[in-house]
Design a protein around this motif. Structure first.
Motif, PDB file in Angstrom:
ATOM      1  N   SER A 162      17.283  74.721  -8.684  1.00 55.70           N
ATOM      2  CA  SER A 162      16.674  73.759  -7.763  1.00 55.70           C
ATOM      3  C   SER A 162      17.035  72.324  -8.151  1.00 55.70           C
ATOM      4  O   SER A 162      17.334  71.490  -7.289  1.00 55.70           O
ATOM      5  CB  SER A 162      15.153  73.934  -7.754  1.00 55.70           C
ATOM      6  OG  SER A 162      14.544  72.962  -6.936  1.00 55.70           O
ATOM      7  N   GLU A 163      17.016  72.055  -9.461  1.00 52.91           N
ATOM      8  CA  GLU A 163      17.355  70.708  -9.940  1.00 52.91           C
ATOM      9  C   GLU A 163      18.812  70.365  -9.603  1.00 52.91           C
ATOM     10  O   GLU A 163      19.128  69.229  -9.237  1.00 52.91           O
ATOM     11  CB  GLU A 163      17.127  70.620 -11.448  1.00 52.91           C
ATOM     12  CG  GLU A 163      15.653  70.604 -11.847  1.00 52.91           C
ATOM     13  CD  GLU A 163      15.455  70.655 -13.355  1.00 52.91           C
ATOM     14  OE1 GLU A 163      16.480  70.799 -14.076  1.00 52.91           O
ATOM     15  OE2 GLU A 163      14.295  70.554 -13.813  1.00 52.91           O
ATOM     16  N   ARG A 164      19.692  71.371  -9.715  1.00 58.21           N
ATOM     17  CA  ARG A 164      21.103  71.142  -9.408  1.00 58.21           C
ATOM     18  C   ARG A 164      21.274  70.828  -7.928  1.00 58.21           C
ATOM     19  O   ARG A 164      22.023  69.915  -7.549  1.00 58.21           O
ATOM     20  CB  ARG A 164      21.923  72.368  -9.794  1.00 58.21           C
ATOM     21  CG  ARG A 164      23.437  72.203  -9.546  1.00 58.21           C
ATOM     22  CD  ARG A 164      24.207  73.362 -10.140  1.00 58.21           C
ATOM     23  NE  ARG A 164      25.641  73.153 -10.011  1.00 58.21           N
ATOM     24  CZ  ARG A 164      26.412  73.701  -9.077  1.00 58.21           C
ATOM     25  NH1 ARG A 164      25.866  74.529  -8.170  1.00 58.21           N
ATOM     26  NH2 ARG A 164      27.699  73.454  -9.028  1.00 58.21           N
ATOM     27  N   ARG A 165      20.585  71.563  -7.085  1.00 61.93           N
ATOM     28  CA  ARG A 165      20.677  71.322  -5.642  1.00 61.93           C
ATOM     29  C   ARG A 165      20.148  69.937  -5.282  1.00 61.93           C
ATOM     30  O   ARG A 165      20.677  69.261  -4.397  1.00 61.93           O
ATOM     31  CB  ARG A 165      19.893  72.393  -4.885  1.00 61.93           C
ATOM     32  CG  ARG A 165      20.601  73.746  -4.840  1.00 61.93           C
ATOM     33  CD  ARG A 165      19.728  74.792  -4.193  1.00 61.93           C
ATOM     34  NE  ARG A 165      20.387  76.105  -4.170  1.00 61.93           N
ATOM     35  CZ  ARG A 165      19.739  77.258  -4.135  1.00 61.93           C
ATOM     36  NH1 ARG A 165      18.402  77.269  -4.120  1.00 61.93           N
ATOM     37  NH2 ARG A 165      20.398  78.394  -4.120  1.00 61.93           N
ATOM     38  N   GLU A 166      19.080  69.518  -5.975  1.00 66.02           N
ATOM     39  CA  GLU A 166      18.501  68.187  -5.711  1.00 66.02           C
ATOM     40  C   GLU A 166      19.502  67.084  -6.056  1.00 66.02           C
ATOM     41  O   GLU A 166      19.653  66.110  -5.321  1.00 66.02           O
ATOM     42  CB  GLU A 166      17.218  67.999  -6.524  1.00 66.02           C
ATOM     43  CG  GLU A 166      16.028  68.783  -5.979  1.00 66.02           C
ATOM     44  CD  GLU A 166      14.799  68.615  -6.853  1.00 66.02           C
ATOM     45  OE1 GLU A 166      14.808  67.737  -7.756  1.00 66.02           O
ATOM     46  OE2 GLU A 166      13.830  69.367  -6.659  1.00 66.02           O
ATOM     47  N   ARG A 167      20.190  67.263  -7.200  1.00 65.04           N
ATOM     48  CA  ARG A 167      21.191  66.264  -7.605  1.00 65.04           C
ATOM     49  C   ARG A 167      22.327  66.220  -6.593  1.00 65.04           C
ATOM     50  O   ARG A 167      22.799  65.141  -6.218  1.00 65.04           O
ATOM     51  CB  ARG A 167      21.749  66.597  -8.996  1.00 65.04           C
ATOM     52  CG  ARG A 167      20.811  66.301 -10.150  1.00 65.04           C
ATOM     53  CD  ARG A 167      21.571  66.245 -11.475  1.00 65.04           C
ATOM     54  NE  ARG A 167      22.366  67.448 -11.711  1.00 65.04           N
ATOM     55  CZ  ARG A 167      21.896  68.570 -12.228  1.00 65.04           C
ATOM     56  NH1 ARG A 167      20.612  68.636 -12.583  1.00 65.04           N
ATOM     57  NH2 ARG A 167      22.689  69.612 -12.416  1.00 65.04           N
ATOM     58  N   PHE A 168      22.762  67.389  -6.148  1.00 64.55           N
ATOM     59  CA  PHE A 168      23.853  67.440  -5.184  1.00 64.55           C
ATOM     60  C   PHE A 168      23.423  66.864  -3.836  1.00 64.55           C
ATOM     61  O   PHE A 168      24.213  66.243  -3.138  1.00 64.55           O
ATOM     62  CB  PHE A 168      24.344  68.883  -5.015  1.00 64.55           C
ATOM     63  CG  PHE A 168      25.309  69.312  -6.090  1.00 64.55           C
ATOM     64  CD1 PHE A 168      25.251  68.759  -7.374  1.00 64.55           C
ATOM     65  CD2 PHE A 168      26.282  70.259  -5.844  1.00 64.55           C
ATOM     66  CE1 PHE A 168      26.129  69.140  -8.365  1.00 64.55           C
ATOM     67  CE2 PHE A 168      27.174  70.651  -6.835  1.00 64.55           C
ATOM     68  CZ  PHE A 168      27.098  70.087  -8.106  1.00 64.55           C
TER      69      PHE A 168
END
Length: 463
Positions: free
Chosen positions: A405-411
């Motif tokens: 989820s954190e990776r998707r938020e950054r992207f």
């Protein structure tokens, strides 16, 4: 027979007498056009002197400079000759410091710097007026005109190194003839800079700065009654015509000052030092320039560049902060602050703010768009993927989902900046591939397919 022992005083007198005789003979020879004798006598005098020209009294030193300079010029060695002749004008400008050294020899130091460096105490200050200046003018006028023509042809042909040499020859010859017009020295510095002769150019610019050259010149203008044209006049003619009133052929008298180039001197010289990797010289000159021109953005920028290229990162960072404090609209400094701060993982939020500030000033600033994408949002994506994979293999579902989820938020945060970059460079394969991946991660299949097709088309076109 009793052995004769000469005292130091007698030896010194003999030594001095020989020099005087040789220089005087050389001077008479050059005056009569006898170059062979002049050169022979000057060579003999130099052999005796051993470079100690301070042993020659001013009148004799002038004759020495005159003879050697004219001989060099007539032998076709104009640069060397002009440089020697130019020293005559220094005799009239500088104070002469006289006295006796430890060997009881009479010494004559030209200028306080030479006197101080000698270490000789008790020197008396005198003045000297050169007498050969009119002779030099008669000797070099035709040469100056010839060099000027050749120099302008070289400059127009973009042979800048040759032009720089020519302008400097003209400057030295004019100086020797009594006209210290530093405009030609300035032209020489500019020409050398254009020809990438950095060492000579930076040396001349630094000399001009130390000599207080500003380039400011008063122009005397008046309108010609017959032609109606405004003409430039020399000062004496201007004042004469103005006093004549209605009887004069001119009207509308006015004076104008040309712009100062002093700030440009500092900026150009500092830039040349930076290019030559002479960072200490650059910083010294920049600080001196900023003390005089504190609002010079060029000098401030060069200071930051110098810190950066010399590896002084703390000073570079502080310089950038000073820059944005003076000019909040300096997008480049905000961007550089972002780049530097992003190298410290604990300052990513601070770095993100710097990049955003740069983009507030210029939303289409490509470097800042790239900076915030790569340095902030996807800089550590390899480590993020590794951590996600480790959590998956360990069946730590909660951690896996959180990291994903954190990776998707950054992207998702990177996406609008990548779209802006793509709008600026739609045929850049790098941004197309990046955007395709971001759409994939955000589950935007329609956009993913669109960018996938664009990528394929660009790859096909590039084959």
């Amino acid at each position: 027979m009793k052995k004769i022992i000469l005292s130091v005083a007698v030896l010194a007198f003999s030594f001095s007498f020989a020099q005087k005789k040789e220089v005087a003979s050389a001077f008479k020879a050059i005056e009569s056009g006898d170059l062979t004798t002049a050169n022979a006598q000057i060579s003999a005098a130099e052999a005796s002197l051993g470079g100690k020209t301070y042993l020659l009294e001013p009148a004799l030193l002038e004759q020495y400079y005159y003879t050697k300079g004219i001989a060099l010029v007539k032998a076709g060695k104009t640069s060397e000759g002009a440089e020697v002749l130019a020293k005559i004008s220094e005799l009239g400008k500088e104070k002469i410091y006289t006295g006796k050294n430890a060997e009881k020899q009479k010494v004559y130091f030209v200028g306080k710097a030479a006197a101080d460096a000698s270490g000789v105490s008790g020197l008396k200050e005198e003045t000297y007026v050169p007498t050969t200046t009119p002779k030099i003018g008669n000797e070099v006028n035709s040469i100056i005109n010839k060099i000027n023509d050749e120099t302008m042809k070289a400059y127009n042909a973009k042979s800048y190194a040759q032009a720089g040499k020519g302008f400097l020859e003209i400057y030295n010859l004019l100086k020797a003839a009594g006209s210290d017009d530093k405009l030609y020295k300035y032209y020489s510095a500019l020409a050398y800079a254009q020809g990438n002769v950095s060492d000579e150019s930076s040396k001349l610019f630094s000399e001009l700065i130390n000599e207080g050259y500003t380039g400011v010149k008063t122009e005397y203008k008046a309108k010609n009654k017959k032609t109606g044209q405004v003409e430039n006049l020399d000062k004496n003619s201007f004042e004469l015509y103005k006093k004549m009133g209605a009887a004069s052929d001119y009207t509308d008298f006015k004076t104008e000052n040309t712009p100062s180039v002093e700030q440009e001197l500092y900026e150009t010289a500092a830039s040349l030092y930076v290019d030559a990797k002479k960072y200490d010289e650059a910083l010294s000159l920049i600080d001196k320039g900023l003390a005089k021109f504190p609002k010079s953005s060029k000098l401030s920028e060069l200071k930051g560049t110098t810190y950066y290229k010399s590896g002084k990162m703390d000073q570079f960072l502080n310089n950038l902060k000073e820059q944005v404090a003076k000019d909040p609209n300096d997008k480049v400094s905000w961007y550089n602050l972002g780049v530097l701060s992003s190298k410290d993982p604990s300052k990513l939020a601070e770095a993100e703010g710097y990049f955003k500030k740069s983009l507030e000033i210029d939303p289409a600033y490509k470097e800042a768009l790239q900076g915030i994408i790569f340095n902030i949002y996807i800089s550590a994506d390899d480590k993020a993927i590794e951590a996600i994979e480790t959590a998956r293999k360990a069946k730590k579902t909660e951690l896996y989902n959180r990291l994903l989820s954190e990776r998707r938020e950054r992207f998702a945060k990177a996406l609008p900046y990548a779209e802006k970059w793509y709008a600026l460079e739609p045929k850049n394969i790098e941004v197309v591939s990046l955007l395709k991946g971001l759409y994939l991660t955000s589950h935007n299949d329609a956009k993913f397919q669109e960018l996938k097709a664009v990528e394929a088309a660009l790859n096909a076109a590039g084959k």
